[in-house]
Design a protein around this motif. Structure first.
Motif, PDB file in Angstrom:
ATOM      1  N   GLN A 229       0.686  -1.325   0.027  1.00  0.00           N
ATOM      2  CA  GLN A 229      -0.016  -0.076   0.039  1.00  0.00           C
ATOM      3  C   GLN A 229       0.909   1.307  -0.045  1.00  0.00           C
ATOM      4  O   GLN A 229       0.633   2.217  -0.515  1.00  0.00           O
ATOM      5  CB  GLN A 229      -0.719  -0.193   1.218  1.00  0.00           C
ATOM      6  CG  GLN A 229      -2.001  -1.093   1.130  1.00  0.00           C
ATOM      7  CD  GLN A 229      -2.517  -1.315   2.556  1.00  0.00           C
ATOM      8  OE1 GLN A 229      -2.304  -0.833   3.533  1.00  0.00           O
ATOM      9  NE2 GLN A 229      -3.515  -2.614   2.651  1.00  0.00           N
ATOM     10  N   LEU A 233       0.942   4.268  -2.724  1.00  0.00           N
ATOM     11  CA  LEU A 233       0.918   5.434  -2.261  1.00  0.00           C
ATOM     12  C   LEU A 233       1.867   6.477  -2.907  1.00  0.00           C
ATOM     13  O   LEU A 233       1.406   7.725  -3.472  1.00  0.00           O
ATOM     14  CB  LEU A 233       0.970   5.795  -0.712  1.00  0.00           C
ATOM     15  CG  LEU A 233       1.073   7.199  -0.067  1.00  0.00           C
ATOM     16  CD1 LEU A 233      -0.446   7.920  -0.556  1.00  0.00           C
ATOM     17  CD2 LEU A 233       1.209   7.154   1.303  1.00  0.00           C
ATOM     18  N   GLN A 282      -5.728   6.500  -0.036  1.00  0.00           N
ATOM     19  CA  GLN A 282      -4.578   5.652   0.290  1.00  0.00           C
ATOM     20  C   GLN A 282      -4.041   5.788   1.767  1.00  0.00           C
ATOM     21  O   GLN A 282      -3.497   4.694   2.328  1.00  0.00           O
ATOM     22  CB  GLN A 282      -3.279   5.745  -0.901  1.00  0.00           C
ATOM     23  CG  GLN A 282      -2.436   4.516  -0.722  1.00  0.00           C
ATOM     24  CD  GLN A 282      -3.371   3.123  -0.984  1.00  0.00           C
ATOM     25  OE1 GLN A 282      -4.279   3.062  -1.746  1.00  0.00           O
ATOM     26  NE2 GLN A 282      -2.457   2.288  -0.987  1.00  0.00           N
TER      27      GLN A 282
END
Length: 503
Positions: A229, A233, A282
């Motif tokens: 993640q 981002l 995000q």
């Protein structure tokens, strides 16, 4: 009241030992287990002080706690080291009370022990101590490592006797035999955290390990997701920066109305906010995953496992003792055959409590050539021996201290906590002694009940380390499975004589 209730209990001893402990000790037997120094005995001191309204004399003055403890005030506590009151025992034996006679019969006590208190074994003292406790018929009976020093027959006597106790029983210990036989619930304590199971010790440990394995797997997956993640981002941040540059009027000419109009139109359509919205979303996803990771707490465990530095002696025989009758204690002697310990021997010395096993080890220790480098682990450390051990540790240089603390941690104890306190449980003193001995090159280890006071994880570590030890070993042990695969000779004491056999 037929139960003990703990509510939001926090225990401190130089640092936090147990946090937010809320549970109920019901009627019947509950076991408490965990690494040496985790706070098991400290917890019991807190219970006693609050329920009785007065603290044990042995309670450390630095011990503090907060929270609520409620339950019966009638309790009896048997500490780790058995020191029965001989005067009270005299009253017990000659009271004529039928219940006292029943307890004495169950534990197979002998009146003659009263007349030779300096000669009876630690295991016999343990049974005498338990008899006095049961004679009080307390509502709460707390036993701290009751398995220590007891031979197999003694353990069976204690188990069968304790099965008849009808109050609230608490056992602090590491003996699978006793705790599996008696306990219907188990409290495990690790690194301030606690785990309560409605099972005996073995099943509770299995459940705990399965939970820790599951948590470890979940944490690994979450860390992987957070890493993925975070990379996403970073991509969104780059895209947002690129979009921001594309929608900037900076550098456009004053009369470049077409491009300015196109940028204005893009901004009106929300194209300038799409990328920044992805970044914001995000960040929330990562924050949520990080929070879940934080909630998945895992007990910190020191990396365990060590090597016992040993060398095989160039001597074929480390010691030779001619056959004969040898006085082992005052008014106690034993017929011994010709004894010898070879350079690659692993000998276990077995026999009932009080038959002279420790006396035989003392005889070997006294008669062996001083030139033979050896390690001696006694059954118990006296207060003077503990003080001498600490002084010896303090005299080490910094590198030597670091090596000792590394071994100390490899046996599952917190070296930082030990350094801060410079005192600890009997198990921690035992680990310190072992660490200082195991770091020396020895040709012989003399071990008198080496598993005494040690937690289950440490016992497994010591057993594995002994498999690769290159010197000779002679030990007294009542744990049948301990080092069973390494033993090549058995010395058995029976009926005042020592019998030798090969395995």
């Amino acid at each position: 009241m037929t139960q003990i209730n703990l509510n939001n209990l926090n225990v401190f001893y130089s640092q936090t030992l147990i946090e937010n402990l809320t549970l109920t000790f019901p009627g019947g037997w509950t076991g408490i287990s965990g690494p040496n120094g985790c706070g098991k005995t400290s917890l019991i001191h807190c219970l006693i002080a609050d329920l009785r309204g007065s603290a044990e004399t042995s309670m450390p003055h630095q011990l503090q706690w907060n929270g609520t403890i409620t339950g019966p005030s009638s309790l009896c506590y048997l500490p780790q080291l058995p020191e029965p009151d001989m005067e009270a025992l005299n009253d017990f034996f000659y009271s004529g009370d039928n219940d006292h006679g029943r307890i004495s019969s169950l534990l197979e006590l002998k009146e003659e022990w009263l007349y030779r208190p300096d000669e009876i074994s630690q295991g016999q003292k343990r049974r005498l101590q338990l008899a006095l406790a049961l004679a009080e018929n307390p509502e709460i009976l707390i036993l701290d490592e009751p398995e220590n020093h007891l031979d197999q027959a003694g353990r069976e006597l204690v188990i069968n006797t304790l099965r008849q106790y009808e109050g609230i029983g608490i056992i602090i210990g590491h003996s699978r035999n006793i705790m599996n036989s008696l306990c219907t619930s188990t409290l495990l304590i690790y690194q301030k955290r606690w785990h309560f199971y409605q099972h005996g010790l073995t099943e509770s440990l299995s459940l705990y390990k399965a939970e820790e394995k599951s948590i470890r797997k979940q944490r690994e997956m979450l860390k992987f997701d957070i890493n993925r993640q975070t990379k996403q981002l970073n991509n969104y941040v780059r895209q947002s920066a690129k979009a921001e540059r594309a929608l900037s009027k900076k550098g456009l000419g004053r009369h470049d109305h077409d491009k300015k109009s196109a940028i204005d139109l893009a901004r009106l359509s929300g194209a300038d906010k799409a990328s920044s919205s992805k970044v914001s979303l995000q960040k929330k996803v990562i924050s949520s995953s990080t929070a879940v990771l934080g909630d998945l707490q895992q007990d910190r465990r020191w990396k365990m496992g060590l090597t016992i530095l040993g060398i095989k002696s160039r001597r074929d025989r480390l010691i030779h003792i001619p056959s004969g009758n040898y006085p082992l204690y005052e008014n106690f002697s034993l017929d011994l055959p010709e004894l010898s310990i070879l350079a690659d021997d692993f000998i276990v010395l077995r026999g009932a409590n009080g038959t002279g096993k420790t006396g035989i080890l003392n005889l070997i220790h006294q008669r062996i050539d001083p030139a033979v480098p050896l390690g001696w682990i006694p059954q118990e450390l006296t207060g003077e021996e503990k003080e001498a051990l600490l002084n010896k540790y303090q005299q080490l240089d910094q590198r030597e201290k670091a090596d000792v603390m590394a071994y100390f941690s490899r046996m599952g104890s917190d070296p930082i906590q030990w350094i801060q306190q410079q005192k600890g449980s009997p198990g921690e003193y035992r680990k310190l002694l072992m660490a200082m001995i195991f770091l020396c090159e020895t040709e012989l280890l003399i071990l008198d009940e080496p598993a005494n006071h040690l937690d289950i994880f440490t016992i497994e570590v010591i057993e594995e380390a002994l498999k690769t030890y290159r010197g000779a070993v002679i030990m007294v042990s009542h744990e049948k499975e301990f080092c069973s695969s390494m033993i090549n000779r058995v010395w058995s004491v029976n009926s005042g004589r020592l019998f030798l056999s090969e395995t």
